[in-house]
Design an enzyme around this catalytic site. Structure first.
Site, PDB file in Angstrom:
ATOM      1  N   THR A  12       0.837  -1.165   0.026  1.00 40.93           N
ATOM      2  CA  THR A  12      -0.028   0.143   0.236  1.00 40.93           C
ATOM      3  C   THR A  12       0.941   1.228   0.121  1.00 40.93           C
ATOM      4  OG1 THR A  12       0.022  -0.301   2.509  1.00 40.93           O
ATOM      5  CG2 THR A  12      -2.074  -0.867   1.128  1.00 40.93           C
ATOM      6  N   SER A  40      -4.632  -2.615   7.024  1.00 37.83           N
ATOM      7  CA  SER A  40      -4.937  -2.556   5.543  1.00 37.83           C
ATOM      8  C   SER A  40      -5.647  -4.123   5.626  1.00 37.83           C
ATOM      9  CB  SER A  40      -3.987  -2.427   4.789  1.00 37.83           C
ATOM     10  OG  SER A  40      -3.312  -1.184   5.023  1.00 37.83           O
ATOM     11  N   ARG A 111      21.086  -4.174   4.443  1.00 38.44           N
ATOM     12  CA  ARG A 111      21.738  -4.073   3.429  1.00 38.44           C
ATOM     13  C   ARG A 111      23.453  -3.971   4.061  1.00 38.44           C
ATOM     14  NH1 ARG A 111      18.901   1.828   2.108  1.00 38.44           N
ATOM     15  NH2 ARG A 111      17.350   1.126   0.953  1.00 38.44           N
ATOM     16  N   CYS A 150      18.099   5.409  -2.144  1.00 33.64           N
ATOM     17  CA  CYS A 150      18.215   6.045  -3.392  1.00 33.64           C
ATOM     18  C   CYS A 150      19.040   7.133  -3.962  1.00 33.64           C
ATOM     19  CB  CYS A 150      16.281   6.566  -3.540  1.00 33.64           C
ATOM     20  SG  CYS A 150      16.008   7.159  -1.811  1.00 33.64           S
ATOM     21  N   GLN A 177      16.900  16.119  -2.614  1.00 28.77           N
ATOM     22  CA  GLN A 177      16.222  14.700  -2.610  1.00 28.77           C
ATOM     23  C   GLN A 177      14.842  14.941  -2.656  1.00 28.77           C
ATOM     24  OE1 GLN A 177      19.262  12.547   0.217  1.00 28.77           O
ATOM     25  NE2 GLN A 177      17.198  11.411  -0.075  1.00 28.77           N
ATOM     26  N   SER A 180       8.822  12.468  -2.543  1.00 28.97           N
ATOM     27  CA  SER A 180       8.440  11.028  -2.797  1.00 28.97           C
ATOM     28  C   SER A 180       9.503  10.172  -2.123  1.00 28.97           C
ATOM     29  CB  SER A 180       8.252  10.406  -4.279  1.00 28.97           C
ATOM     30  OG  SER A 180       9.501  10.640  -5.054  1.00 28.97           O
ATOM     31  N   GLY A 181      10.606  10.367  -1.931  1.00 27.58           N
ATOM     32  CA  GLY A 181      11.484   9.749  -1.247  1.00 27.58           C
ATOM     33  C   GLY A 181      11.283   9.614   0.313  1.00 27.58           C
ATOM     34  N   LYS A 206      23.803   6.389   5.386  1.00 24.94           N
ATOM     35  CA  LYS A 206      23.558   5.326   4.249  1.00 24.94           C
ATOM     36  C   LYS A 206      24.576   5.858   2.966  1.00 24.94           C
ATOM     37  CE  LYS A 206      18.912   5.435   5.650  1.00 24.94           C
ATOM     38  NZ  LYS A 206      17.642   5.543   5.001  1.00 24.94           N
ATOM     39  N   ARG A 236      15.929  17.933   1.666  1.00 33.38           N
ATOM     40  CA  ARG A 236      14.792  17.731   0.707  1.00 33.38           C
ATOM     41  C   ARG A 236      14.480  19.039   0.115  1.00 33.38           C
ATOM     42  NH1 ARG A 236      13.116  12.760   0.388  1.00 33.38           N
ATOM     43  NH2 ARG A 236      13.182  12.367   2.739  1.00 33.38           N
ATOM     44  N   HIS A 243      15.971  12.409  -7.536  1.00 29.18           N
ATOM     45  CA  HIS A 243      17.017  12.709  -6.770  1.00 29.18           C
ATOM     46  C   HIS A 243      18.161  13.355  -7.544  1.00 29.18           C
ATOM     47  CE1 HIS A 243      14.868  11.467  -3.379  1.00 29.18           C
ATOM     48  NE2 HIS A 243      15.573  10.375  -3.150  1.00 29.18           N
TER      49      HIS A 243
HETATM   50  P1  NAP Z   1       5.552   4.192   2.916  1.00 30.70           P
HETATM   51  O1  NAP Z   1       4.790   5.017   1.952  1.00 30.70           O
HETATM   52  O2  NAP Z   1       5.254   4.643   4.415  1.00 30.70           O
HETATM   53  O3  NAP Z   1       4.931   2.739   3.057  1.00 30.70           O
HETATM   54  C1  NAP Z   1       5.189   1.633   4.141  1.00 30.70           C
HETATM   55  C2  NAP Z   1       4.603   0.310   3.925  1.00 30.70           C
HETATM   56  O4  NAP Z   1       4.897  -0.442   5.021  1.00 30.70           O
HETATM   57  C3  NAP Z   1       3.142   0.270   3.606  1.00 30.70           C
HETATM   58  O5  NAP Z   1       2.508  -0.689   2.773  1.00 30.70           O
HETATM   59  C4  NAP Z   1       2.509  -0.022   5.087  1.00 30.70           C
HETATM   60  O6  NAP Z   1       1.346  -0.507   5.287  1.00 30.70           O
HETATM   61  C5  NAP Z   1       3.535  -1.087   5.586  1.00 30.70           C
HETATM   62  N1  NAP Z   1       3.607  -1.397   6.713  1.00 30.70           N
HETATM   63  C6  NAP Z   1       3.758  -0.305   8.066  1.00 30.70           C
HETATM   64  N2  NAP Z   1       3.651  -1.212   9.067  1.00 30.70           N
HETATM   65  C7  NAP Z   1       3.636  -2.333   8.740  1.00 30.70           C
HETATM   66  C8  NAP Z   1       3.589  -3.405   9.772  1.00 30.70           C
HETATM   67  N3  NAP Z   1       3.515  -3.385  11.076  1.00 30.70           N
HETATM   68  N4  NAP Z   1       3.105  -4.577   9.049  1.00 30.70           N
HETATM   69  C9  NAP Z   1       3.244  -4.867   7.914  1.00 30.70           C
HETATM   70  N5  NAP Z   1       3.444  -3.808   6.875  1.00 30.70           N
HETATM   71  C10 NAP Z   1       3.335  -2.581   7.294  1.00 30.70           C
HETATM   72  O7  NAP Z   1       7.064   4.164   2.781  1.00 30.70           O
HETATM   73  P2  NAP Z   1       7.675   3.952   1.256  1.00 30.70           P
HETATM   74  O8  NAP Z   1       8.280   5.266   0.921  1.00 30.70           O
HETATM   75  O9  NAP Z   1       7.043   3.153   0.360  1.00 30.70           O
HETATM   76  O10 NAP Z   1       9.155   3.192   1.805  1.00 30.70           O
HETATM   77  C11 NAP Z   1       8.992   1.706   1.924  1.00 30.70           C
HETATM   78  C12 NAP Z   1      10.483   1.360   2.172  1.00 30.70           C
HETATM   79  O11 NAP Z   1      11.198   1.412   1.365  1.00 30.70           O
HETATM   80  C13 NAP Z   1      11.227   2.069   3.571  1.00 30.70           C
HETATM   81  O12 NAP Z   1      11.888   0.985   4.053  1.00 30.70           O
HETATM   82  C14 NAP Z   1      11.779   2.697   2.825  1.00 30.70           C
HETATM   83  O13 NAP Z   1      13.114   3.397   3.456  1.00 30.70           O
HETATM   84  C15 NAP Z   1      12.191   2.174   1.537  1.00 30.70           C
HETATM   85  N6  NAP Z   1      12.755   3.077   0.143  1.00 30.70           N
HETATM   86  C16 NAP Z   1      11.994   4.164  -0.112  1.00 30.70           C
HETATM   87  C17 NAP Z   1      12.355   4.801  -1.131  1.00 30.70           C
HETATM   88  C18 NAP Z   1      11.521   5.944  -1.656  1.00 30.70           C
HETATM   89  O14 NAP Z   1      11.874   6.703  -2.867  1.00 30.70           O
HETATM   90  N7  NAP Z   1      10.284   6.258  -1.159  1.00 30.70           N
HETATM   91  C19 NAP Z   1      13.470   4.505  -1.885  1.00 30.70           C
HETATM   92  C20 NAP Z   1      14.296   3.519  -1.459  1.00 30.70           C
HETATM   93  C21 NAP Z   1      13.708   2.823  -0.304  1.00 30.70           C
HETATM   94  P3  NAP Z   1       0.025   0.077   5.736  1.00 30.70           P
HETATM   95  O15 NAP Z   1      -0.493   0.959   4.437  1.00 30.70           O
HETATM   96  O16 NAP Z   1      -1.086  -0.946   5.872  1.00 30.70           O
HETATM   97  O17 NAP Z   1       0.387   1.029   6.858  1.00 30.70           O
END
Ligand code: NAP
Length: 353
Positions: A12, A40, A111, A150, A177, A180-181, A206, A236, A243
């Site tokens: 999600t 969810s 990582r 990223c 950055q 959306s990050g 990182k 940011r 980025h």
């Molecule tokens: P996000 O929009 O906050 O999404 C987080 C996801 O984790 C949601 O699907 C959420 O589900 C789920 N979640 C939260 N608590 C949970 C739990 N207790 N059990 C199971 N699922 C749970 O974050 P995002 O930006 O997509 O980032 C996700 C990951 O990728 C992070 O570790 C981030 O550091 C990494 N990342 C992000 C980017 C970027 O550009 N955004 C780039 C590289 C890496 P619900 O909707 O149900 O809460």
């Protein structure tokens, strides 16, 4: 090739949605299961997710019931992609690996684990052999592979030709950055509109560490990290995707600008001839126009999988300065993870059950 059944953990979230969009037409991978938090779970995906992609939600996922992220709920899948929040990724990803379900993760949690590959297929494809060092299962069926932060992706991809040709003495990088990050809902609009925030918690360590593992050499089942200091400042900026980095490098073996540029332009990725479905045609593109690259114009180049470089110039301090840029949720997250999975299929690590 048989189609792989794949699950998405964190489906999600911002990265989870990008996975869904990029996998919708994928020739090898079919989404069959979606997982998120208990907030969810039990809902249909169309109800559970606040869709923020600028293309319609794919029909095939709309009515899938979201599952809790527990391995016993995902027994049918061949492997999972993880876009889980890092506060929960350690335990959930280990649970899947221990259950014999490979995890291709975006989260930071594993990582730096010595036996977990941190992978950019064009930079260090040989590091996938680290999988053989993992002990989640006795038969080796469950394991974890991660993709980098990223900013580390465009930084490392642009440093790779210079590291190979001249050796790197030191690096200074400032990132600008995209919002959306920070995931969804991310940074409050009142904080970021018309503004720059000169700090992103946890980001600079990182950026300092991950390029050293990525550019390290695999030796007797372990990575010997590259050895140079990286000074990082993470900011940011009010950009949606992409980025942009200002990079200055000191080289071990001194080289003129022509040579530096030639190395970047002529660099050939070691996976170029594998023709993986998500591999960019030009993983590193050098721009001539001094106003380029720009996030709004170039973030989507080559399917969002390209690292764009521009303004290669003589540095007055150190040796060479340039700008690098990549799409943070495609190349720096979901797209990078999908390319990792494609390489793992091609190398025989991922198999249909
Ligand atoms: P996000 O929009 O906050 O999404 C987080 C996801 O984790 C949601 O699907 C959420 O589900 C789920 N979640 C939260 N608590 C949970 C739990 N207790 N059990 C199971 N699922 C749970 O974050 P995002 O930006 O997509 O980032 C996700 C990951 O990728 C992070 O570790 C981030 O550091 C990494 N990342 C992000 C980017 C970027 O550009 N955004 C780039 C590289 C890496 P619900 O909707 O149900 O809460």
């Amino acid at each position: 090739m048989n189609s792989f059944k794949v699950g998405i953990l964190g489906a999600t979230g911002a990265v989870g949605q990008k996975f869904i969009r990029l996998l919708d037409q994928h020739p090898w991978f079919t989404i069959t299961a979606l997982g998120a938090s208990t907030r969810s779970a039990g809902k249909q995906y169309k109800e559970a997710s606040n869709w923020i992609e600028n293309t319609p939600m794919p029909e095939r996922v709309k009515n899938i019931t979201v599952l809790e992220c527990r391995s016993e709920k995902f027994q049918e899948v061949d492997f999972v992609f993880s876009g889980l929040d890092s506060s929960v990724a350690t335990d959930i990803e280990a649970d899947f690996a221990k259950a014999g379900i490979p995890v291709i993760s975006n989260a930071k949690n594993y990582r730096t684990d010595p036996s977990v590959p941190l992978l950019i297929p064009e930079v260090n494809p040989d590091h996938i052999e680290l999988i053989n060092e993992q002990r989640f299962t006795d038969d080796g069926s469950g394991w974890i592979v991660t993709n980098p932060n990223c900013v580390a992706v465009p930084l490392t991809t642009s440093l790779k030709p210079l590291h190979d040709a001249f050796g790197i003495e030191s690096v200074v990088v400032t990132s600008m950055q995209a919002i959306s990050g920070a995931g969804y809902p991310g940074v409050p609009s009142l904080d970021i509109m018309g503004n720059v925030i000169p700090f992103i918690g946890g980001e600079e360590s990182k950026i300092r560490q991950e390029p050293l593992k990525l550019l390290g050499k695999l030796h007797n089942g372990a990575v010997r990290y590259a050895d140079f200091p990286v000074q990082a400042t993470a900011t940011r900026v009010p950009v949606i995707n992409g980025h942009l980095l200002s990079v200055t490098v000191s080289l071990k073996q001194k080289a003129g600008l022509t040579k530096v540029r030639e190395m970047m332009e002529n660099w050939k990725s070691p996976i170029h001839d594998l023709n993986l479905p998500s591999a960019p045609k030009f993983p590193l593109k050098v721009h001539d126009d001094p106003r380029h690259p720009q996030p709004r114009i170039h973030a989507d180049s080559d399917g969002g999988m390209q690292t764009a470089v521009g303004r290669i110039r003589q540095a007055h301090v150190m040796d060479v300065s340039y700008i690098a840029m990549a799409h943070n949720t495609v190349r720096g997250a979901a797209g990078g993870a999908i390319l990792n999975a494609e390489l793992l299929v091609q190398k025989g690590f991922l198999k249909v059950k």
